[in-house]
Design an enzyme around this catalytic site. Sequence first.
Site, PDB file in Angstrom:
ATOM      1  CD  GLU A  28      31.209   4.792  16.200  1.00 53.55           C
ATOM      2  OE1 GLU A  28      30.428   5.015  15.298  1.00 53.55           O
ATOM      3  OE2 GLU A  28      30.985   3.953  17.079  1.00 53.55           O
ATOM      4  CG  ASP A  37      27.576  13.414  21.791  1.00 51.95           C
ATOM      5  OD1 ASP A  37      27.677  14.189  20.816  1.00 51.95           O
ATOM      6  OD2 ASP A  37      27.516  12.167  21.670  1.00 51.95           O
ATOM      7  CG  HIS A  45      24.750  16.898  15.862  1.00 59.28           C
ATOM      8  ND1 HIS A  45      25.855  16.403  15.233  1.00 59.28           N
ATOM      9  CD2 HIS A  45      23.692  16.356  15.229  1.00 59.28           C
ATOM     10  CE1 HIS A  45      25.475  15.609  14.235  1.00 59.28           C
ATOM     11  NE2 HIS A  45      24.168  15.561  14.215  1.00 59.28           N
ATOM     12  N   GLY A  80      22.027   1.616  10.529  1.00 58.64           N
ATOM     13  CA  GLY A  80      21.975   2.882   9.777  1.00 58.64           C
ATOM     14  C   GLY A  80      20.711   3.683  10.047  1.00 58.64           C
ATOM     15  CB  SER A  86      23.249   3.710  18.872  1.00 59.70           C
ATOM     16  OG  SER A  86      23.788   4.967  18.802  1.00 59.70           O
ATOM     17  CB  SER A  87      22.988  -0.954  14.909  1.00 54.40           C
ATOM     18  OG  SER A  87      23.527  -0.214  13.854  1.00 54.40           O
ATOM     19  CB  SER A  88      27.854   1.533  15.347  1.00 59.67           C
ATOM     20  OG  SER A  88      27.306   2.765  15.678  1.00 59.67           O
ATOM     21  N   GLY A 127      20.145   5.359  12.869  1.00 60.44           N
ATOM     22  CA  GLY A 127      20.372   6.417  13.861  1.00 60.44           C
ATOM     23  C   GLY A 127      19.981   5.987  15.261  1.00 60.44           C
ATOM     24  CG  ASP A 156      25.425   7.219  19.982  1.00 65.47           C
ATOM     25  OD1 ASP A 156      24.644   8.092  20.408  1.00 65.47           O
ATOM     26  OD2 ASP A 156      25.808   7.164  18.802  1.00 65.47           O
TER      27      ASP A 156
HETATM   28  C1  GLA Z   1      25.704  10.122  16.608  1.00 73.17           C
HETATM   29  C2  GLA Z   1      26.966  10.131  17.462  1.00 73.17           C
HETATM   30  C3  GLA Z   1      26.678  10.695  18.855  1.00 73.17           C
HETATM   31  C4  GLA Z   1      25.947  12.033  18.775  1.00 73.17           C
HETATM   32  C5  GLA Z   1      24.762  11.960  17.802  1.00 73.17           C
HETATM   33  C6  GLA Z   1      24.134  13.291  17.574  1.00 73.17           C
HETATM   34  O1  GLA Z   1      24.765   9.218  17.120  1.00 73.17           O
HETATM   35  O2  GLA Z   1      27.484   8.836  17.584  1.00 73.17           O
HETATM   36  O3  GLA Z   1      27.875  10.812  19.573  1.00 73.17           O
HETATM   37  O4  GLA Z   1      26.820  13.065  18.431  1.00 73.17           O
HETATM   38  O5  GLA Z   1      25.134  11.421  16.550  1.00 73.17           O
HETATM   39  O6  GLA Z   1      23.571  13.781  18.736  1.00 73.17           O
END
Ligand code: GLA
Length: 376
Positions: free
Chosen positions: A149, A26, A24, A111, A115-117, A113, A161
């Site tokens: 996004e 970035d 958290h 889902g 970053s599949s998105s 965490g 990400d």
């Molecule tokens: C998600 C967001 C990122 C980052 C993280 C937390 O993955 O897409 O930009 O803020 O949460 O570090």
Amino acid sequence: MISKDYESGIIVKSPGRINLIGEHIDYNGGHVLPAAIDRKVTLKLRKTENIPCSVTSKGLGTFTFDINKPFKISSTQWENYVLGVVDGLREKCNGKLGGFNCSISSDLPIGAGISSSAALECGLAKGLNTLFDLGVSDMDLIKISRMAEHNFVGNKCGVMDQFAVVMGQYKKLILLNCESLEYRLIDADFSPYKIVLLNSNVSHNLVSSEYNVRVSECEKALGTIQKKHPEYTFLADVPETVVESLKEKMPKKVYQRALYVSQENTRTLKAAELIQNGEIHKFGELMYKTHQGLSKYYEVSCPELNFLVDLTQNIPQVIGSRMMGGGFGGCTISLVKEDFVNPFMDLAKKMYKKKFNIALSPILVEISNGVEITNQ
Ligand code: GLA
């Protein structure tokens, strides 16, 4: 109908990402330490003259759109990742983007965490850039993917990400300054420890709504700080002592968020130094500190993630563990002694099942390259 597909297509392998530390941070203009991993989304892309374009995702279905018409935001989440990227590229490339078909498969859990998105967004962006020879730079592809996004999914994410997915390199961590986008590659040598993710298989609904709330709480904190200290442009740059000195001027939660951000940015820079010096145990201690901050001050953890981190505290073969990513579910990341990886996974599965009656999915990850493209 006879397909009018022409030319051979391409295959895009687009990785998920982990983040060692700097969570958290970035969107607060600080430093993060992510890497791309060996779990990937695979996209097969081929030009077509057919209208409409069609996108098929294994398990999620098929949808179509007309590349020449304005897009509406879809009520189906994953479609918005695609539409957002295509929309951004269309705007950037003025008529150079033509029709295409795409089929998607993945061994990257959704889902969780990891970053599949971003893997989908960046894989599609880089793939279309290659397929249509658009000449868009990696930095612009990263920006377009991030904006997809923001504008289509409604998630005001930072750049971490997308940056890691595009710029990742085999066995390297990326120490990224999220404001200047300057970065340094660091050897990801944790030997004899391995990186193990424990996917909690929970994804509480709060993920995107609370994420945006954190973004705005941080903006509020910065606004208050700037009244006294206009020299700070980003929350991550504000020293802890300055946050403390303005404690009474902020609502308690806003103060706690600011304190976490300031501490976490400092921790990330320290962590990069420790890893470079081979001081892996000390880095592991910082991972626990980050978890505490995320759970107590930033309040983005949940009982399942806290349980998974807590259970490692009494296992000497685990030297660091924390929740990873946006929070409210998804994965923890732990450093586990190589010869204890399997027993650790078994133990965690057993204890998690007993506590929550949910199956845990452990994942042993290796650090890999960012998006790669081959001919079909
Ligand atoms: C998600 C967001 C990122 C980052 C993280 C937390 O993955 O897409 O930009 O803020 O949460 O570090």
